[in-house]
Write a protein that holds these residues in place. Structure first.
Motif, mmCIF file in Angstrom:
data_model
loop_
_atom_site.group_PDB
_atom_site.id
_atom_site.type_symbol
_atom_site.label_atom_id
_atom_site.label_comp_id
_atom_site.label_asym_id
_atom_site.label_seq_id
_atom_site.Cartn_x
_atom_site.Cartn_y
_atom_site.Cartn_z
ATOM 1 N N GLY A 200 0.800 -1.236 0.000
ATOM 2 C CA GLY A 200 0.000 0.000 0.000
ATOM 3 C C GLY A 200 0.824 1.272 0.000
ATOM 4 N N LYS A 201 2.056 1.189 -0.463
ATOM 5 C CA LYS A 201 2.903 2.391 -0.492
ATOM 6 C C LYS A 201 2.342 3.417 -1.487
ATOM 7 N N SER A 202 1.991 2.939 -2.673
ATOM 8 C CA SER A 202 1.408 3.855 -3.663
ATOM 9 C C SER A 202 0.076 4.389 -3.163
ATOM 10 N N THR A 203 -0.709 3.522 -2.571
ATOM 11 C CA THR A 203 -2.005 3.950 -2.037
ATOM 12 C C THR A 203 -1.806 5.086 -1.037
ATOM 13 N N LEU A 204 -0.821 4.947 -0.167
ATOM 14 C CA LEU A 204 -0.545 5.984 0.828
ATOM 15 C C LEU A 204 -0.210 7.312 0.142
ATOM 16 N N LEU A 205 0.691 7.267 -0.835
ATOM 17 C CA LEU A 205 1.085 8.512 -1.511
ATOM 18 C C LEU A 205 -0.109 9.149 -2.226
ATOM 19 N N ARG A 206 -0.903 8.306 -2.875
ATOM 20 C CA ARG A 206 -2.061 8.857 -3.595
ATOM 21 C C ARG A 206 -3.104 9.415 -2.649
ATOM 22 N N CYS A 207 -3.219 8.815 -1.478
ATOM 23 C CA CYS A 207 -4.151 9.366 -0.486
ATOM 24 C C CYS A 207 -3.665 10.741 -0.032
ATOM 25 N N ILE A 208 -2.358 10.895 0.062
ATOM 26 C CA ILE A 208 -1.824 12.156 0.583
ATOM 27 C C ILE A 208 -2.215 13.334 -0.306
ATOM 28 N N ASN A 209 -2.223 13.164 -1.622
ATOM 29 C CA ASN A 209 -2.710 14.298 -2.424
ATOM 30 C C ASN A 209 -4.144 14.072 -2.902
ATOM 31 N N MET A 210 -4.794 13.108 -2.267
ATOM 32 C CA MET A 210 -6.235 12.879 -2.467
ATOM 33 C C MET A 210 -6.589 12.454 -3.893
ATOM 34 N N LEU A 211 -5.620 11.917 -4.613
ATOM 35 C CA LEU A 211 -5.954 11.300 -5.908
ATOM 36 C C LEU A 211 -6.740 10.022 -5.626
ATOM 37 N N THR A 212 -6.449 9.414 -4.485
ATOM 38 C CA THR A 212 -7.276 8.334 -3.953
ATOM 39 C C THR A 212 -7.875 8.861 -2.660
ATOM 40 N N LEU A 213 -9.173 8.707 -2.497
ATOM 41 C CA LEU A 213 -9.791 9.246 -1.281
ATOM 42 C C LEU A 213 -9.652 8.249 -0.136
ATOM 43 N N PRO A 214 -9.076 8.700 0.991
ATOM 44 C CA PRO A 214 -8.970 7.813 2.145
ATOM 45 C C PRO A 214 -10.355 7.547 2.750
ATOM 46 N N ASP A 215 -10.476 6.418 3.441
ATOM 47 C CA ASP A 215 -11.751 6.118 4.103
ATOM 48 C C ASP A 215 -11.899 6.955 5.367
ATOM 49 N N SER A 216 -10.807 7.088 6.089
ATOM 50 C CA SER A 216 -10.846 7.915 7.296
ATOM 51 C C SER A 216 -9.435 8.358 7.637
ATOM 52 N N GLY A 217 -9.338 9.215 8.632
ATOM 53 C CA GLY A 217 -8.038 9.763 8.992
ATOM 54 C C GLY A 217 -7.912 11.177 8.469
ATOM 55 N N LYS A 218 -6.857 11.842 8.900
ATOM 56 C CA LYS A 218 -6.694 13.241 8.501
ATOM 57 C C LYS A 218 -5.311 13.495 7.902
ATOM 58 N N ILE A 219 -5.278 14.442 6.983
ATOM 59 C CA ILE A 219 -4.022 14.827 6.348
ATOM 60 C C ILE A 219 -3.942 16.352 6.364
ATOM 61 N N TRP A 220 -2.798 16.858 6.791
ATOM 62 C CA TRP A 220 -2.606 18.309 6.768
ATOM 63 C C TRP A 220 -1.402 18.653 5.912
ATOM 64 N N LEU A 221 -1.526 19.676 5.125
ATOM 65 C CA LEU A 221 -0.375 20.223 4.428
ATOM 66 C C LEU A 221 -0.161 21.635 4.944
ATOM 67 N N GLU A 222 0.951 21.861 5.557
ATOM 68 C CA GLU A 222 1.255 23.149 6.177
ATOM 69 C C GLU A 222 0.081 23.656 7.001
ATOM 70 N N GLY A 223 -0.487 22.780 7.759
ATOM 71 C CA GLY A 223 -1.559 23.161 8.670
ATOM 72 C C GLY A 223 -2.953 23.190 8.062
ATOM 73 N N VAL A 224 -3.056 23.054 6.745
ATOM 74 C CA VAL A 224 -4.376 23.041 6.103
ATOM 75 C C VAL A 224 -4.836 21.590 5.971
ATOM 76 N N GLU A 225 -6.028 21.318 6.462
ATOM 77 C CA GLU A 225 -6.492 19.935 6.428
ATOM 78 C C GLU A 225 -7.034 19.565 5.051
ATOM 79 N N LEU A 226 -6.327 18.683 4.360
ATOM 80 C CA LEU A 226 -6.743 18.284 3.010
ATOM 81 C C LEU A 226 -7.997 17.428 3.038
ATOM 82 N N THR A 227 -8.143 16.680 4.121
ATOM 83 C CA THR A 227 -9.279 15.767 4.222
ATOM 84 C C THR A 227 -10.569 16.487 4.589
ATOM 85 N N ASN A 228 -10.463 17.770 4.888
ATOM 86 C CA ASN A 228 -11.674 18.551 5.136
ATOM 87 C C ASN A 228 -12.374 18.829 3.803
ATOM 88 N N PRO A 229 -13.643 18.428 3.690
ATOM 89 C CA PRO A 229 -14.340 18.590 2.401
ATOM 90 C C PRO A 229 -14.441 20.050 1.947
#
Ligand SMILES: Nc1ncnc2c1ncn2[C@@H]1O[C@H](COP(=O)(O)OP(=O)(O)OP(=O)(O)O)[C@@H](O)[C@H]1O
Ligand SMILES: [Mg+2]
Lengths: 229, 251
Positions: free
Chosen positions: B45-74
């Motif tokens: 799931g290494k590729s899956t992880l990377l793709r989730c990080i820029n939301m090319l693949t949508l994660p099921d749950s969990g949170k991701i922040w880029l410089e403090g901005v939450e990407l997983t926030n709709p």
């Protein structure tokens, strides 16, 4: 001399220009039909590939209906039914013919262009999105330009098909090649030479048009893209 | 910008594919200027992880922040945020119908709306960083080598001036003799301070470039630490086997 009489060769000079003018009408029918088919088919295909469920179902229904109805039925349906009765507009035979050819062609162009869109490597879309492009931006700037190139041979084929199909418009009296050929045969009482000329005109139009499409295909070709060198 | 917040923070990230759990609560942080390398056997799931990080693949749950901005926030404009995440794919994904130069400028002109002339300047500087000479600028992707393609792909991402670069096995699709030039470029960028998260099977490279190694197994990060430490004293069985297998493969 006798031979020339049987075939009506002596009259050739009198009716040839008349038939050549028919080629212009045929060409106008096909030009109009293809343009309409393209203008409808491309957005239809994009909706079919990228649109929502409702859009997909609607496009599928359209394609299915227009692939099912024989062109001549469509012509009469438009000419005697849909336009005058349901929509209340009186259209000329020529306009009706272009609409019939075009709306039917749209169904086939949708299929051709859909296949082209779907043949594009999904990685292209991923890369575009990863740069921050919206879905529509990615479709427009990355996927479309590649798919349009790939679809050209399919359209070349549609041109050749529609050219021949357009002769059915003689049923509405459109003054295209076949209609004029029939008038000529009736007036000179001889069939062979006029129909031979009609055949040759279709061959020339098919050859010339296909050639133009092929030149365009070569011109916009990009190394490595499907069909490229 | 608060320098204490990490460039990237991933918290309890989960992702399943049709009921099969791939990522089962991944946590990680990458600070400014850091380079972290993700390792693990194929299919974890290494590729899956990377793709989730820029939301090319949508994660099921969990949170991701880029410089403090939450990407997983709709409510976050993900297209805007993706501009700040450089993504390098295993199979390059250069735009086939565009020249080398256009591949690099298109993100600038179409996404950032930078005028063509200025975009070319930025692209030129990015292409220089990946050592692509201007004799290649007007070539199409099909006309250059794999190593060149990947370097152009890196330049394409770099030109957007991203806050972080994500590399998904950037050399796996390359002929062995072309691997070096690409790794060299990635190393130069990292050394120059580019924040990076890299998935690779090139252990030697990982050792050289990484501040920290992250091993993924069974959906989680099972071991992490500075490369020397992990290599000298791997704790998890998978990590031991993985390191051994790579070394035996390389001979
Ligand atoms: N879109 C998808 N739909 C269903 N399953 C998927 C999808 N993408 C990945 N998978 C599955 O998820 C698992 C993890 O895939 P992933 O590509 O993330 O692994 P990886 O660690 O990158 O492997 P590799 O080293 O081979 O690149 C694999 O078993 C893969 O088959
Ligand atoms: Mg992978």
């Amino acid at each position: 001399m006798r031979c020339a009489e049987i075939f009506g060769l002596g009259l050739l000079g009198s009716y040839l220009p008349y038939m050549l003018e028919g080629a212009i009408w045929t060409f106008a029918l096909v030009g109009g039909g293809l343009t309409l088919g393209f203008a409808m088919g491309v957005p239809f295909a994009i909706l079919r590939v990228y649109g929502g469920k409702g859009a997909k179902a609607a496009i599928d229904a359209y394609v299915w209906v227009y692939r099912s109805i024989p062109l001549i039925v469509l012509l009469f349906l438009y000419y005697w039914g849909i336009f005058p009765v349901i929509l209340g507009v009186k259209l000329s035979a020529m306009a009706t013919s272009i609409l019939a050819l075009g709306t039917r062609d749209a169904a086939y162009e949708t299929m051709i262009f859909r296949a082209a869109l779907e043949s594009i490597d999904p990685g292209q879309m991923l890369a575009a999105r990863s740069l921050g492009m919206t879905r529509w931006q990615a479709v427009r700037t990355i996927v479309l330009p590649q798919a349009l190139r790939i679809a050209i041979p399919g359209w070349t084929n549609q041109y050749a098909i529609m050219l021949k199909d357009s002769s059915i418009c003689f049923a509405l009296g459109v003054l295209e090649i076949l209609t004029r050929t029939r008038y000529v045969t009736i007036s000179i009482g001889s069939y062979f030479i006029p129909y031979l000329i009609a055949g040759i005109l279709f061959i020339i139009l098919t050859y010339g048009g296909t050639k133009v499409f092929n030149i365009v295909y070569e011109k916009v070709q990009i190394p490595g893209l499907v069909g490229g060198k | 910008m608060n320098s204490n917040i990490p460039v990237l923070k991933v918290e309890n990230l989960k992702k399943s594919y049709s009921g099969r759990i791939i990522l089962d609560g991944v946590n990680l942080e990458v600070d400014k200027g850091e380079t972290k390398v993700i390792l693990g056997p194929s299919g974890v799931g290494k590729s899956t992880l990377l793709r989730c990080i820029n939301m090319l693949t949508l994660p099921d749950s969990g949170k991701i922040w880029l410089e403090g901005v939450e990407l997983t926030n709709p409510n976050t404009d993900i297209n805007k945020m993706r501009q700040k995440i450089g993504f390098v794919f295993q199979d390059f994904n250069l735009f086939h119908h565009l020249t080398v130069l256009k591949n690099v400028t298109i993100g600038l002109t179409k996404v950032k709306k930078i005028p063509e002339e200025e975009a070319i300047k930025i692209a030129a500087s990015a292409l220089e960083k990946v050592h692509i000479p201007n004799t290649l600028w007007n070539k199409y992707p099909a006309q250059i080598s794999g190593g060149e393609k990947q370097r152009v792909a890196i330049a394409r991402a770099l030109a957007m001036k991203p806050s972080i670069m994500l590399y998904d096995e950037p050399t796996s699709a390359l002929d062995p003799q072309l691997v070096g030039e690409v790794l060299q470029v990635i190393k130069e960028l990292s050394t120059a301070g580019m924040t990076s998260l890299i998935v690779t099977h090139e252990l030697h490279f990982a050792l050289e470039v990484a501040n920290e190694l992250l091993f993924i197994y069974n959906g989680k990060i099972v071991e992490q630490g500075p490369p020397e430490e992990v290599f000298a004293n791997p704790k998890h069985d998978m990590v031991k086997k993985y390191i051994a297998s790579i070394y035996s493969r390389k001979g």
